[in-house]
Design an enzyme around this catalytic site. Structure first.
Site, PDB file in Angstrom:
ATOM      1  N   TYR A 120      45.775  -8.500  14.680  1.00 53.54           N
ATOM      2  CA  TYR A 120      45.211  -7.174  14.936  1.00 53.54           C
ATOM      3  C   TYR A 120      44.836  -6.469  13.629  1.00 53.54           C
ATOM      4  O   TYR A 120      44.988  -5.248  13.523  1.00 53.54           O
ATOM      5  CB  TYR A 120      46.199  -6.329  15.735  1.00 53.54           C
ATOM      6  N   HIS A 166      44.741 -10.533  26.132  1.00 54.41           N
ATOM      7  CA  HIS A 166      43.846 -10.394  24.989  1.00 54.41           C
ATOM      8  C   HIS A 166      42.781 -11.468  25.117  1.00 54.41           C
ATOM      9  O   HIS A 166      43.089 -12.606  25.488  1.00 54.41           O
ATOM     10  CB  HIS A 166      44.605 -10.606  23.667  1.00 54.41           C
ATOM     11  N   GLU A 173      40.736 -16.035  15.180  1.00 51.49           N
ATOM     12  CA  GLU A 173      41.988 -15.904  15.936  1.00 51.49           C
ATOM     13  C   GLU A 173      42.530 -17.269  16.365  1.00 51.49           C
ATOM     14  O   GLU A 173      43.742 -17.496  16.323  1.00 51.49           O
ATOM     15  CB  GLU A 173      41.761 -15.015  17.163  1.00 51.49           C
TER      16      GLU A 173
END
Ligand code: IDP
Ligand code: MG
Length: 148
Positions: A51, A117, A128
């Site tokens: 994040y 997510h 990611e």
């Protein structure tokens, strides 16, 4: 455009509420292909990396405490425009604003505990996925059996 792979996290609330199967079923029924999966605990360090764009935001401490509070299911999903497909199925970030028919719209009520997510772009997906899965672990080839 074309075939993409995206990171999906089933957040601690999805695991605690026993909704992992329901959410995985939705993604499978859409036609997306599961190519990586693990149950894991997110560390504070990983939360900050994952994040990174939100670290300075006022809601970050709550987000960090929640995402590290108990295990998540981390998954890689492949398919035609998989990034957009997953984001559309997730619904708006705030479950109160998410349309019925979406995962958040159907299953959630809380801004922080919003179940899933999904990477927001192919570039985010690449970044990611590399945080959650080591090189070579995502099993593309194992997921295509011509005899099925
Ligand atoms: P997304 O998960 O829909 O991509 P982001 O804007 O990337 O949404 O935010 C990451 C997560 O941070 C959200 O899923 C949500 O749980 C939390 N979050 C974002 N904005 C707020 C806010 O204004 N208040 C509380 N939590 C927020
Ligand atoms: Mg996001």
């Amino acid at each position: 455009m074309g075939v993409e792979t995206t990171l999906v996290l089933l957040k601690p609330d999805a695991v605690q509420r026993r909704l992992t199967g329901t959410i995985i079923q939705r993604l499978e029924q859409k036609g997306l292909k599961l190519v990586g999966l693990k149950l894991m605990q997110i560390t504070e360090d990983l939360a900050k990396q994952h994040y990174a764009e939100h670290v300075e935001k006022p809601f970050f401490p709550e987000l960090r405490d929640f995402i590290t509070s108990s295990p998540v299911v981390a998954m890689a999903w492949e398919g035609e425009e998989a990034v957009t497909a997953v984001r559309t199925m997730m619904g708006a970030t705030n479950p109160l604003k998410a349309d019925p028919g979406t995962i958040r719209g159907d299953l959630g009520l809380n801004f922080t505990m919003n179940l899933v997510h999904g990477s927001d772009s192919p570039e985010s997906a690449e970044r990611e996925l590399s945080l959650f899965f080591s090189e070579g672990v995502i099993s593309y080839d194992l997921c295509d059996k011509s005899w099925l």
